[in-house]
Design an enzyme around this catalytic site. Structure first.
Site, PDB file in Angstrom:
ATOM      1  CG  HIS A 143       6.116  -4.818  -7.857  1.00  0.00           C
ATOM      2  ND1 HIS A 143       7.111  -4.070  -7.284  1.00  0.00           N
ATOM      3  CD2 HIS A 143       6.710  -5.898  -8.427  1.00  0.00           C
ATOM      4  CE1 HIS A 143       8.269  -4.675  -7.502  1.00  0.00           C
ATOM      5  NE2 HIS A 143       8.056  -5.787  -8.187  1.00  0.00           N
ATOM      6  CG  ASP A 179       5.969 -13.018 -11.852  1.00  0.00           C
ATOM      7  OD1 ASP A 179       6.877 -13.370 -12.620  1.00  0.00           O
ATOM      8  OD2 ASP A 179       6.153 -12.728 -10.672  1.00  0.00           O
TER       9      ASP A 179
HETATM   10  N1  CMC Z   1      -4.602  -9.284  -4.901  1.00  0.00           N
HETATM   11  C1  CMC Z   1      -5.454  -8.704  -4.027  1.00  0.00           C
HETATM   12  N2  CMC Z   1      -5.107  -7.758  -3.145  1.00  0.00           N
HETATM   13  C2  CMC Z   1      -3.841  -7.371  -3.140  1.00  0.00           C
HETATM   14  C3  CMC Z   1      -2.886  -7.910  -4.007  1.00  0.00           C
HETATM   15  C4  CMC Z   1      -3.311  -8.900  -4.921  1.00  0.00           C
HETATM   16  N3  CMC Z   1      -2.460  -9.455  -5.775  1.00  0.00           N
HETATM   17  N4  CMC Z   1      -1.699  -7.327  -3.767  1.00  0.00           N
HETATM   18  C5  CMC Z   1      -1.882  -6.458  -2.782  1.00  0.00           C
HETATM   19  N5  CMC Z   1      -3.179  -6.485  -2.390  1.00  0.00           N
HETATM   20  C6  CMC Z   1      -3.821  -5.640  -1.386  1.00  0.00           C
HETATM   21  C7  CMC Z   1      -3.639  -6.193   0.017  1.00  0.00           C
HETATM   22  O1  CMC Z   1      -4.665  -7.073   0.378  1.00  0.00           O
HETATM   23  C8  CMC Z   1      -3.643  -4.928   0.842  1.00  0.00           C
HETATM   24  O2  CMC Z   1      -4.974  -4.504   0.972  1.00  0.00           O
HETATM   25  P1  CMC Z   1      -5.468  -3.685   2.301  1.00  0.00           P
HETATM   26  O3  CMC Z   1      -4.577  -2.469   2.357  1.00  0.00           O
HETATM   27  O4  CMC Z   1      -6.892  -3.377   2.005  1.00  0.00           O
HETATM   28  O5  CMC Z   1      -5.247  -4.606   3.451  1.00  0.00           O
HETATM   29  C9  CMC Z   1      -2.928  -3.917  -0.061  1.00  0.00           C
HETATM   30  O6  CMC Z   1      -3.159  -4.383  -1.403  1.00  0.00           O
HETATM   31  C10 CMC Z   1      -1.448  -3.816   0.164  1.00  0.00           C
HETATM   32  O7  CMC Z   1      -0.894  -5.133   0.147  1.00  0.00           O
HETATM   33  P2  CMC Z   1       0.522  -5.473   0.763  1.00  0.00           P
HETATM   34  O8  CMC Z   1       0.681  -6.961   0.823  1.00  0.00           O
HETATM   35  O9  CMC Z   1       0.745  -4.702   2.009  1.00  0.00           O
HETATM   36  O10 CMC Z   1       1.455  -4.820  -0.337  1.00  0.00           O
HETATM   37  P3  CMC Z   1       2.911  -5.228  -0.666  1.00  0.00           P
HETATM   38  O11 CMC Z   1       3.509  -4.079  -1.328  1.00  0.00           O
HETATM   39  O12 CMC Z   1       3.606  -5.765   0.515  1.00  0.00           O
HETATM   40  O13 CMC Z   1       2.651  -6.455  -1.679  1.00  0.00           O
HETATM   41  C11 CMC Z   1       3.029  -8.189  -3.196  1.00  0.00           C
HETATM   42  C12 CMC Z   1       3.399  -6.759  -2.770  1.00  0.00           C
HETATM   43  C13 CMC Z   1       3.750  -8.473  -4.504  1.00  0.00           C
HETATM   44  C14 CMC Z   1       3.492  -9.168  -2.125  1.00  0.00           C
HETATM   45  C15 CMC Z   1       1.497  -8.294  -3.375  1.00  0.00           C
HETATM   46  O14 CMC Z   1       1.038  -7.321  -4.296  1.00  0.00           O
HETATM   47  C16 CMC Z   1       1.056  -9.686  -3.812  1.00  0.00           C
HETATM   48  O15 CMC Z   1       0.878 -10.562  -2.949  1.00  0.00           O
HETATM   49  N6  CMC Z   1       0.849  -9.919  -5.147  1.00  0.00           N
HETATM   50  C17 CMC Z   1       0.522 -11.234  -5.643  1.00  0.00           C
HETATM   51  C18 CMC Z   1       1.787 -12.070  -5.834  1.00  0.00           C
HETATM   52  C19 CMC Z   1       2.591 -11.607  -7.034  1.00  0.00           C
HETATM   53  O16 CMC Z   1       2.066 -11.404  -8.104  1.00  0.00           O
HETATM   54  N7  CMC Z   1       3.908 -11.492  -6.816  1.00  0.00           N
HETATM   55  C20 CMC Z   1       4.843 -11.132  -7.881  1.00  0.00           C
HETATM   56  C21 CMC Z   1       5.478  -9.806  -7.652  1.00  0.00           C
HETATM   57  S1  CMC Z   1       6.338  -9.230  -9.121  1.00  0.00           S
HETATM   58  C22 CMC Z   1       7.670 -10.315  -9.312  1.00  0.00           C
HETATM   59  C23 CMC Z   1       8.700 -10.111  -8.287  1.00  0.00           C
HETATM   60  O17 CMC Z   1       9.333  -9.049  -8.278  1.00  0.00           O
HETATM   61  O18 CMC Z   1       8.934 -11.036  -7.506  1.00  0.00           O
END
Ligand code: CMC
Length: 426
Positions: free
Chosen positions: A304, A361
């Protein structure tokens, strides 16, 4: 003297005021930065940018805290109906008994949708995603329910119309997609039970309302009701800042929520768990893929932008998932896989270092499956839940004395002045 931050650039010092929130969060106010220095800030994904001040929802992602209007979500989950939660978010305080009664009467009065709107449903291709349909239909509502005379009337009536009609539209879209007769809302049923009845009642199999199911749905919606400046809420605020009507602003929020990185994740989680099941149920290869930087695969339902601790909503959702399945005597193999996946991830150093925990989720899809909601309707369920939050944020932006049309800037990195080349010379 109030606190300031100093920025030194090309020998000049710029003093920027510090703004502090009620929970001690601090921000550098850069609203005069460009005027004074010619500089703008660059922050892809707005990771460090506060777009507004807000008195609606407080999230502390480091400590897993979520409060609506100061009240912990855990307390609301235990005591409040979804209707009370919606009222709280939109009006800033819990309703007293007579306010709640009036709100219920209004929700009932506005629960029908214009019969002509059915025509639209029948013209969507059968395979259309319900989120696309919902977003279009909410925008269409403006044509059927034109602007009201006064702003106060506009806000009160349009808000209640939306809260009530979106629920009806969602159930209608499901019924029509199945080729079934539409079920009308009933005045004797409360908000959640009414929705379930519109979804599942049939002339050949009357729907029996189960209070455990109603309770689970209430919790699902209360937990989703707001989450401050997330992607869809920011869409609602940004689109709303052009002073479009509320229907159009909400329609844009629904479109944003559809994305698999946002609300669409609840559908994506179930699809991922089903894939794990099809491949024999071993979670390890999926965990390995998620850690591989050369593989775009992510574990859906984990991580998240704000929570770097366990999402408090996920904790409640997990509990309700266990209780509901037990009460309904459902053995869902996907729940076993989900628990195995969570355990594996929580014990994995890479995930621990990245502070990736289950989000709201992760377990919600299993709850929705148990209720009988089809997978492609999961994000619609999220949208109904998030509606009070979107409305509250839109309303707050209307009253904000610092309101401005949303219009970010950019740093241009394209070609410099280039001469046009006529077609015959290219
Ligand atoms: N699986 C694997 N790796 C992950 C995941 C995941 N679900 N989420 C983040 N990472 C890793 C990512 O690869 C990165 O690694 P590195 O630093 O080594 O390159 C690091 O964590 C940071 O990721 P980011 O995309 O920069 O982080 P963010 O804060 O922008 O991401 C997110 C937030 C929700 C987009 C992401 O965690 C994600 O894609 N999760 C899966 C989709 C999901 O479950 N979304 C629902 C969110 S909760 C409901 C809502 O509020 O909408």
């Amino acid at each position: 003297m109030s606190d300031t931050a100093k920025l030194e650039y090309q020998g000049r010092i710029y003093e920027l005021p510090i703004v502090e929130g009620t929970e001690g969060e601090k921000a550098i106010d850069i609203s005069e930065l460009r005027n004074q220095s010619g500089l703008i800030t660059l922050d892809p994904g707005y990771v460090n940018t506060g777009s507004c001040t807000s008195a609606i929802t407080f999230v502390d992602g480091e400590n897993g805290i979520l409060r609506y209007r100061g009240i912990p979500v855990e307390e609301l989950a235990e005591h409040a109906t979804f209707k009370e939660t919606a009222y709280l978010l939109i009006n800033g305080r819990l309703p007293n008994r007579s306010e709640l009664t009036r709100f219920s009467v209004l929700l009932n009065d506005h629960s029908l949708v214009h019969e002509d709107m059915r025509e639209f449903f029948s013209n969507f291709p059968r395979a259309s995603h319900p989120m696309g349909i919902l977003s279009s239909m909410v925008n269409t509502l403006r044509s059927f329910y034109p602007e009201l005379q006064t702003m106060e009337e506009e806000i009160n009536i349009t808000v209640t119309r939306l809260l009530s009609k979106v629920r009806t539209l969602a159930a209608m879209s499901y019924k029509i997609s199945r080729g079934h007769r539409v079920v009308y809302p009933r005045p004797d049923l409360a908000y959640c039970a009414n929705f379930l009845n519109m979804m599942f009642d049939s002339p050949v199999r009357p729907y029996e309302i189960d209070q455990d199911v109603v309770h689970a749905l209430r919790l699902f919606w209360v937990l989703h009701a707001d989450h401050e400046q997330n992607c869809s809420t920011s869409a609602v605020r940004l689109v709303g800042s052009a002073r479009v009507n509320l229907y159009a602003a909400i329609s844009s929020g629904i479109a944003a929520l559809w994305g698999p990185l946002h609300g669409g994740a609840n559908q994506a989680v179930i699809e991922m768990l089903e894939e794990i099941e099809e491949k024999g149920g071993d979670v390890k290869p999926f965990v390995k893929r998620a850690k591989d930087r050369n593989d775009p695969f992510r574990l859906m339902g984990f991580g998240h932008r704000i929570y770097k601790a366990y999402d408090p909503r996920a904790r409640i959702m997990k509990k309700i998932c266990d209780t509901l399945l037990e009460k309904l005597h459902i053995r869902d193999p996907l729940l076993e896989i989900a628990k195995d996946l969570e355990q594996t991830v929580l014990e994995d150093d890479w995930f621990v270092e990245h502070r990736l925990y289950p989000n709201v989720d992760f377990y919600s899809g299993i709850v929705l499956r148990a209720i009988g909601i089809p997978t492609n309707m999961f994000t619609v369920m999220f949208a109904i839940g998030r509606l009070p939050g979107w409305i509250a944020q839109w309303k707050e932006s209307l009253d904000d004395p610092n309101w401005k049309l949303g219009r970010p800037r950019q740093i241009y990195i394209g070609p410099s002045l280039t001469k046009f080349v006529p077609l015959e010379e290219r």
